[in-house]
Design a protein around this motif. Sequence first.
Motif, PDB file in Angstrom:
ATOM      1  N   LEU A   1     -42.200 -69.525  23.687  1.00 17.57           N
ATOM      2  CA  LEU A   1     -42.089 -68.419  22.730  1.00 17.57           C
ATOM      3  C   LEU A   1     -41.920 -68.982  21.328  1.00 17.57           C
ATOM      4  O   LEU A   1     -41.147 -69.926  21.119  1.00 17.57           O
ATOM      5  N   ASP A   2     -42.641 -68.413  20.379  1.00 20.31           N
ATOM      6  CA  ASP A   2     -42.506 -68.770  18.967  1.00 20.31           C
ATOM      7  C   ASP A   2     -42.252 -67.499  18.170  1.00 20.31           C
ATOM      8  O   ASP A   2     -42.953 -66.494  18.344  1.00 20.31           O
ATOM      9  N   TRP A   3     -41.260 -67.555  17.281  1.00 24.32           N
ATOM     10  CA  TRP A   3     -40.935 -66.380  16.474  1.00 24.32           C
ATOM     11  C   TRP A   3     -41.922 -66.226  15.329  1.00 24.32           C
ATOM     12  O   TRP A   3     -42.457 -67.213  14.817  1.00 24.32           O
ATOM     13  N   ALA A   4     -42.144 -64.998  14.918  1.00 27.97           N
ATOM     14  CA  ALA A   4     -43.029 -64.730  13.780  1.00 27.97           C
ATOM     15  C   ALA A   4     -42.425 -65.316  12.515  1.00 27.97           C
ATOM     16  O   ALA A   4     -41.297 -64.970  12.147  1.00 27.97           O
ATOM     17  N   PRO A   5     -43.143 -66.225  11.816  1.00 30.69           N
ATOM     18  CA  PRO A   5     -42.579 -66.819  10.590  1.00 30.69           C
ATOM     19  C   PRO A   5     -42.225 -65.775   9.539  1.00 30.69           C
ATOM     20  O   PRO A   5     -41.247 -65.935   8.804  1.00 30.69           O
ATOM     21  N   ALA A   6     -42.991 -64.685   9.468  1.00 30.84           N
ATOM     22  CA  ALA A   6     -42.741 -63.669   8.444  1.00 30.84           C
ATOM     23  C   ALA A   6     -41.456 -62.899   8.695  1.00 30.84           C
ATOM     24  O   ALA A   6     -40.903 -62.299   7.765  1.00 30.84           O
ATOM     25  N   ALA A   7     -40.975 -62.893   9.948  1.00 27.24           N
ATOM     26  CA  ALA A   7     -39.783 -62.102  10.281  1.00 27.24           C
ATOM     27  C   ALA A   7     -38.533 -62.947  10.443  1.00 27.24           C
ATOM     28  O   ALA A   7     -37.431 -62.413  10.543  1.00 27.24           O
ATOM     29  N   GLY A   8     -38.679 -64.257  10.488  1.00 29.72           N
ATOM     30  CA  GLY A   8     -37.524 -65.110  10.650  1.00 29.72           C
ATOM     31  C   GLY A   8     -37.065 -65.211  12.088  1.00 29.72           C
ATOM     32  O   GLY A   8     -37.701 -64.700  13.012  1.00 29.72           O
TER      33      GLY A   8
ATOM     34  N   THR B   1     -52.055 -66.139  25.724  1.00 35.26           N
ATOM     35  CA  THR B   1     -51.132 -65.850  24.634  1.00 35.26           C
ATOM     36  C   THR B   1     -51.047 -64.351  24.415  1.00 35.26           C
ATOM     37  O   THR B   1     -52.070 -63.664  24.409  1.00 35.26           O
ATOM     38  N   ALA B   2     -49.831 -63.849  24.236  1.00 39.52           N
ATOM     39  CA  ALA B   2     -49.615 -62.448  23.863  1.00 39.52           C
ATOM     40  C   ALA B   2     -48.938 -62.417  22.501  1.00 39.52           C
ATOM     41  O   ALA B   2     -48.043 -63.227  22.214  1.00 39.52           O
ATOM     42  N   PHE B   3     -49.377 -61.486  21.658  1.00 37.73           N
ATOM     43  CA  PHE B   3     -48.805 -61.295  20.338  1.00 37.73           C
ATOM     44  C   PHE B   3     -47.986 -60.003  20.382  1.00 37.73           C
ATOM     45  O   PHE B   3     -48.539 -58.915  20.531  1.00 37.73           O
ATOM     46  N   VAL B   4     -46.671 -60.139  20.262  1.00 31.90           N
ATOM     47  CA  VAL B   4     -45.766 -58.997  20.382  1.00 31.90           C
ATOM     48  C   VAL B   4     -45.312 -58.605  18.974  1.00 31.90           C
ATOM     49  O   VAL B   4     -44.528 -59.333  18.357  1.00 31.90           O
ATOM     50  N   PRO B   5     -45.811 -57.489  18.429  1.00 30.62           N
ATOM     51  CA  PRO B   5     -45.451 -57.105  17.060  1.00 30.62           C
ATOM     52  C   PRO B   5     -43.943 -57.019  16.869  1.00 30.62           C
ATOM     53  O   PRO B   5     -43.237 -56.438  17.698  1.00 30.62           O
ATOM     54  N   VAL B   6     -43.471 -57.605  15.799  1.00 30.94           N
ATOM     55  CA  VAL B   6     -42.028 -57.676  15.549  1.00 30.94           C
ATOM     56  C   VAL B   6     -41.420 -56.293  15.431  1.00 30.94           C
ATOM     57  O   VAL B   6     -40.340 -56.020  15.968  1.00 30.94           O
ATOM     58  N   GLU B   7     -42.117 -55.402  14.746  1.00 34.54           N
ATOM     59  CA  GLU B   7     -41.529 -54.089  14.456  1.00 34.54           C
ATOM     60  C   GLU B   7     -41.148 -53.343  15.722  1.00 34.54           C
ATOM     61  O   GLU B   7     -40.084 -52.737  15.808  1.00 34.54           O
ATOM     62  N   ALA B   8     -42.004 -53.381  16.732  1.00 33.05           N
ATOM     63  CA  ALA B   8     -41.740 -52.634  17.959  1.00 33.05           C
ATOM     64  C   ALA B   8     -41.264 -53.504  19.108  1.00 33.05           C
ATOM     65  O   ALA B   8     -40.564 -53.021  20.002  1.00 33.05           O
ATOM     66  N   GLY B   9     -41.638 -54.786  19.093  1.00 33.75           N
ATOM     67  CA  GLY B   9     -41.424 -55.605  20.272  1.00 33.75           C
ATOM     68  C   GLY B   9     -40.434 -56.742  20.158  1.00 33.75           C
ATOM     69  O   GLY B   9     -40.222 -57.463  21.135  1.00 33.75           O
ATOM     70  N   ARG B  10     -39.794 -56.931  18.993  1.00 31.50           N
ATOM     71  CA  ARG B  10     -38.855 -58.052  18.856  1.00 31.50           C
ATOM     72  C   ARG B  10     -37.737 -58.006  19.916  1.00 31.50           C
ATOM     73  O   ARG B  10     -37.400 -59.045  20.491  1.00 31.50           O
TER      74      ARG B  10
ATOM     75  N   VAL C   1     -54.543 -63.062  13.516  1.00 30.85           N
ATOM     76  CA  VAL C   1     -53.813 -61.981  14.187  1.00 30.85           C
ATOM     77  C   VAL C   1     -52.361 -61.966  13.735  1.00 30.85           C
ATOM     78  O   VAL C   1     -51.799 -60.923  13.402  1.00 30.85           O
ATOM     79  N   SER C   2     -51.730 -63.127  13.728  1.00 26.73           N
ATOM     80  CA  SER C   2     -50.319 -63.197  13.344  1.00 26.73           C
ATOM     81  C   SER C   2     -50.098 -62.860  11.877  1.00 26.73           C
ATOM     82  O   SER C   2     -49.031 -62.369  11.509  1.00 26.73           O
ATOM     83  N   LEU C   3     -51.093 -63.109  11.042  1.00 29.63           N
ATOM     84  CA  LEU C   3     -50.984 -62.712   9.636  1.00 29.63           C
ATOM     85  C   LEU C   3     -51.146 -61.202   9.472  1.00 29.63           C
ATOM     86  O   LEU C   3     -50.446 -60.562   8.691  1.00 29.63           O
ATOM     87  N   ALA C   4     -52.099 -60.628  10.216  1.00 32.70           N
ATOM     88  CA  ALA C   4     -52.371 -59.205  10.087  1.00 32.70           C
ATOM     89  C   ALA C   4     -51.232 -58.357  10.633  1.00 32.70           C
ATOM     90  O   ALA C   4     -50.873 -57.326  10.050  1.00 32.70           O
ATOM     91  N   VAL C   5     -50.677 -58.765  11.774  1.00 30.83           N
ATOM     92  CA  VAL C   5     -49.570 -58.036  12.407  1.00 30.83           C
ATOM     93  C   VAL C   5     -48.490 -59.051  12.736  1.00 30.83           C
ATOM     94  O   VAL C   5     -48.601 -59.758  13.742  1.00 30.83           O
ATOM     95  N   PRO C   6     -47.450 -59.186  11.903  1.00 31.07           N
ATOM     96  CA  PRO C   6     -46.408 -60.177  12.184  1.00 31.07           C
ATOM     97  C   PRO C   6     -45.905 -60.038  13.623  1.00 31.07           C
ATOM     98  O   PRO C   6     -45.398 -58.991  14.016  1.00 31.07           O
ATOM     99  N   SER C   7     -46.091 -61.104  14.403  1.00 29.15           N
ATOM    100  CA  SER C   7     -45.842 -61.012  15.833  1.00 29.15           C
ATOM    101  C   SER C   7     -45.154 -62.259  16.353  1.00 29.15           C
ATOM    102  O   SER C   7     -45.426 -63.375  15.899  1.00 29.15           O
ATOM    103  N   ASP C   8     -44.265 -62.048  17.322  1.00 32.21           N
ATOM    104  CA  ASP C   8     -43.754 -63.166  18.115  1.00 32.21           C
ATOM    105  C   ASP C   8     -44.819 -63.526  19.138  1.00 32.21           C
ATOM    106  O   ASP C   8     -45.441 -62.642  19.736  1.00 32.21           O
TER     107      ASP C   8
END
Length: 420
Positions: free
Chosen positions: A268-275, A200-209, A117-124
């Motif tokens: 909370l863990d930040w998405a590795p792809a977004a820094g 666990t909730a996956f919050v997409p970085v693009e909209a939810g950071r 999931v985190s690979l498909a949609v970069p998410s916190d």
Amino acid sequence: MHRPMDESVHEAFPSAVRPHPAELPGPWPTGSPAGALPDPARVDPAVLGALLARHGWQRRGGAAGRYSRWTPPGPSGTTTSLLVPDTTAFPDSEELLGEALTALARSAAPSAREVLVSLAVPSDEIRWWRDVPEPAAGVAGAASWTGAEQLHGAARQILLAGALAVRGRAGYHGARHRRRALATLGSVLVGPAPGGRALTAFVPVEAGRPVAVRLYQALHACREAVDYERATGGMEAFDTAVEAGVSRELTEAVIALVRGSEGAGVALDWAPAAGVPDGCPVRPEPVEFSPGDLPALRRAGARYLRDEPAVTVRITGAVVRLRRSGPRGAGIVRLRVLAGAEVPHVRLELDEEAYRIAGQAHLVGLPVRVEGRLESRGGFRRLTRASQVVPVQVDEEERDRLMKSLQENVDYFEEACAGE
């Protein structure tokens, strides 16, 4: 079987919030919300390695500088392994990544789905947990169902509190900003809550950071304010914590998370792809609360509700309901808010002349503009001291839409004209 976060007894949550593929047994479903398997050509090996480590996979050697071998947590780690290239510089790197993704999709380990999931949609990733007593023999199923429902509800409330804080700082939001806050959470993916102990909730970085960052700040500020209250008896820290995003909505959400448990927390863990976001630590410390914190949280929530001031506004709204006790005199009007306040509807009492203007405006398909004070009592859904009620001109498209609203609510207006 996990169910989506759609609606709870206490809080509305958008049905668009979707379960992530971990809820389904067997191979990764190609029709999942996150789509098909991630494209190996677009996967960063460093991101994949970081996600595997986060979810408990063990690195067990490999060819130095070329690839590493990873095994999942638990007993299955003895039979399953992934080869992950260290870089994409080698000719077989993409092939190795493809094989690793396929192995993840076929793995029975729940963490494998979370990595995908985190690979498909970069998410916190936001995780909630509750320490709950073991259920008595013979009623484990009922206890697990209740616990899962409570955990889902509390998680919904905490996410919504974070989204509201992004829209504006307030000790009590009520109905304000709720519509846009809920829309912000429409792309969140959620995992199962086995036994009501973890979610666990996956919050997409693009909209939810911004929501994830605000929640990080608000939860830590809330923890500090509770510690201050328990040490000194003073509530001042809760006043300053509003600027960090703490509100009645957040204190009520934390109460819902902790109630009935021996302790609970959020990590909370930040998405590795977004820094890492500016001003935030690389690895945020989890925030934990205990039953002993509940009195302070309840006091803070009551204080926020009592002290949030009314707001002077000028609202433009479509009349959707008229009601009075007789053919003459003052009456109650309900407006669907079009502009001027971040609430969907308001209720106000108008004198006879203003009531007549509101009724006529609705009959010809026009909204009205009105000034007044939006009261915190009732959740900012009531306008008091209403004055300056005037019709507002709109374009033909909007007028047609308002006339359709009249037809859908014709019973209200027959009631208004006939009296009660």
